[in-house]
Design a protein around this motif. Structure first.
Motif, PDB file in Angstrom:
ATOM      1  N   ALA A   1       0.837  -1.205   0.000  1.00  0.00           N
ATOM      2  CA  ALA A   1       0.000   0.000   0.000  1.00  0.00           C
ATOM      3  C   ALA A   1       0.873   1.257   0.000  1.00  0.00           C
ATOM      4  O   ALA A   1       0.597   2.212  -0.732  1.00  0.00           O
ATOM      5  N   ALA A   2       1.924   1.255   0.789  1.00  0.00           N
ATOM      6  CA  ALA A   2       2.825   2.406   0.839  1.00  0.00           C
ATOM      7  C   ALA A   2       3.540   2.591  -0.498  1.00  0.00           C
ATOM      8  O   ALA A   2       3.714   3.722  -0.969  1.00  0.00           O
ATOM      9  N   SER A   3       3.923   1.499  -1.125  1.00  0.00           N
ATOM     10  CA  SER A   3       4.588   1.566  -2.422  1.00  0.00           C
ATOM     11  C   SER A   3       3.640   2.120  -3.481  1.00  0.00           C
ATOM     12  O   SER A   3       4.024   2.966  -4.295  1.00  0.00           O
ATOM     13  N   THR A   4       2.389   1.662  -3.478  1.00  0.00           N
ATOM     14  CA  THR A   4       1.389   2.153  -4.427  1.00  0.00           C
ATOM     15  C   THR A   4       1.152   3.642  -4.224  1.00  0.00           C
ATOM     16  O   THR A   4       1.088   4.411  -5.188  1.00  0.00           O
ATOM     17  N   LEU A   5       1.020   4.052  -2.975  1.00  0.00           N
ATOM     18  CA  LEU A   5       0.828   5.465  -2.674  1.00  0.00           C
ATOM     19  C   LEU A   5       2.010   6.292  -3.157  1.00  0.00           C
ATOM     20  O   LEU A   5       1.842   7.361  -3.749  1.00  0.00           O
ATOM     21  N   SER A   6       3.207   5.796  -2.945  1.00  0.00           N
ATOM     22  CA  SER A   6       4.407   6.493  -3.383  1.00  0.00           C
ATOM     23  C   SER A   6       4.440   6.629  -4.908  1.00  0.00           C
ATOM     24  O   SER A   6       4.775   7.687  -5.437  1.00  0.00           O
ATOM     25  N   GLU A   7       4.073   5.564  -5.619  1.00  0.00           N
ATOM     26  CA  GLU A   7       4.035   5.618  -7.083  1.00  0.00           C
ATOM     27  C   GLU A   7       2.995   6.626  -7.556  1.00  0.00           C
ATOM     28  O   GLU A   7       3.253   7.400  -8.486  1.00  0.00           O
ATOM     29  N   ASN A   8       1.817   6.628  -6.932  1.00  0.00           N
ATOM     30  CA  ASN A   8       0.763   7.579  -7.300  1.00  0.00           C
ATOM     31  C   ASN A   8       1.218   9.012  -7.075  1.00  0.00           C
ATOM     32  O   ASN A   8       0.956   9.891  -7.904  1.00  0.00           O
TER      33      ASN A   8
ATOM     34  N   GLU B   1       3.649  10.004  -9.804  1.00  0.00           N
ATOM     35  CA  GLU B   1       2.947  10.298 -11.050  1.00  0.00           C
ATOM     36  C   GLU B   1       2.271  11.662 -10.979  1.00  0.00           C
ATOM     37  O   GLU B   1       2.290  12.427 -11.958  1.00  0.00           O
ATOM     38  N   THR B   2       1.676  11.985  -9.845  1.00  0.00           N
ATOM     39  CA  THR B   2       1.022  13.277  -9.682  1.00  0.00           C
ATOM     40  C   THR B   2       2.032  14.411  -9.787  1.00  0.00           C
ATOM     41  O   THR B   2       1.786  15.418 -10.455  1.00  0.00           O
ATOM     42  N   VAL B   3       3.173  14.253  -9.165  1.00  0.00           N
ATOM     43  CA  VAL B   3       4.212  15.281  -9.229  1.00  0.00           C
ATOM     44  C   VAL B   3       4.686  15.461 -10.668  1.00  0.00           C
ATOM     45  O   VAL B   3       4.840  16.590 -11.151  1.00  0.00           O
TER      46      VAL B   3
ATOM     47  N   ARG C   1       2.359  20.128 -16.490  1.00  0.00           N
ATOM     48  CA  ARG C   1       1.384  21.214 -16.605  1.00  0.00           C
ATOM     49  C   ARG C   1       2.042  22.573 -16.376  1.00  0.00           C
ATOM     50  O   ARG C   1       1.773  23.537 -17.085  1.00  0.00           O
ATOM     51  N   LEU C   2       2.887  22.644 -15.384  1.00  0.00           N
ATOM     52  CA  LEU C   2       3.566  23.901 -15.072  1.00  0.00           C
ATOM     53  C   LEU C   2       4.485  24.318 -16.212  1.00  0.00           C
ATOM     54  O   LEU C   2       4.539  25.493 -16.585  1.00  0.00           O
ATOM     55  N   ASP C   3       5.198  23.344 -16.789  1.00  0.00           N
ATOM     56  CA  ASP C   3       6.069  23.655 -17.922  1.00  0.00           C
ATOM     57  C   ASP C   3       5.259  24.144 -19.120  1.00  0.00           C
ATOM     58  O   ASP C   3       5.644  25.107 -19.785  1.00  0.00           O
ATOM     59  N   ARG C   4       4.112  23.463 -19.400  1.00  0.00           N
ATOM     60  CA  ARG C   4       3.246  23.894 -20.512  1.00  0.00           C
ATOM     61  C   ARG C   4       2.722  25.303 -20.280  1.00  0.00           C
ATOM     62  O   ARG C   4       2.696  26.123 -21.193  1.00  0.00           O
TER      63      ARG C   4
END
Length: 136
Positions: free
Chosen positions: A83-90, A93-95, A101-104
């Motif tokens: 669960a911690a690994s999945t949260l970290s991956e999510n 991805e969000t970052v 988006r910020l670069d665009r």
């Protein structure tokens, strides 16, 4: 079964010197073996240095855990790790998405700024009060 001086000191939570002093003063009887080591009877030791309830409370209580309980705990920990690994991956991805988006947005802002700047500089002619072109 008898104890050595070191074992007796650990058993009653006293220094070896304290137990040895009790033997030398005659308060604790402890004969020596053929090697010259003291043979201390546990009942004799606890007669002189009684076990108190606080001593018993200080000792850690070891409860054996069965293999089944160990397996359950391991599976629980694996699930938490997953669960911690999945949260970290999510979160990663969000970052990454937010950075794109910020670069665009930054690129779009630069393009719009350039367009606005270009519009003003393309018309080198000055306009009059009513917007008509004046020849200079």
């Amino acid at each position: 079964m008898t104890m050595t001086l070191n074992e007796a000191a650990k058993s009653c939570r006293k220094a070896k010197g304290t137990v040895l002093k009790a033997i030398k003063e005659g308060r604790l009887s402890a004969p020596k073996d053929v090697d010259g080591r003291y043979e201390i009877d546990p009942s004799e030791l606890h007669r002189v240095f009684p076990v108190t309830t606080t001593d018993q409370l200080e000792k850690p209580l070891l409860t054996p855990i069965s293999d089944h309980e160990n397996r359950i705990e391991i599976e629980r920990l694996r699930a938490e790790l997953k669960a911690a690994s999945t949260l970290s991956e999510n979160m990663a991805e969000t970052v990454a998405d937010l950075r794109k988006r910020l670069d665009r947005e930054g690129e779009e802002r630069r393009q719009l700024t350039a367009m606005l700047t270009d519009q003003r500089t393309e018309r080198g002619a000055k306009r009059g009060w009513f917007g008509f072109l004046r020849s200079v």
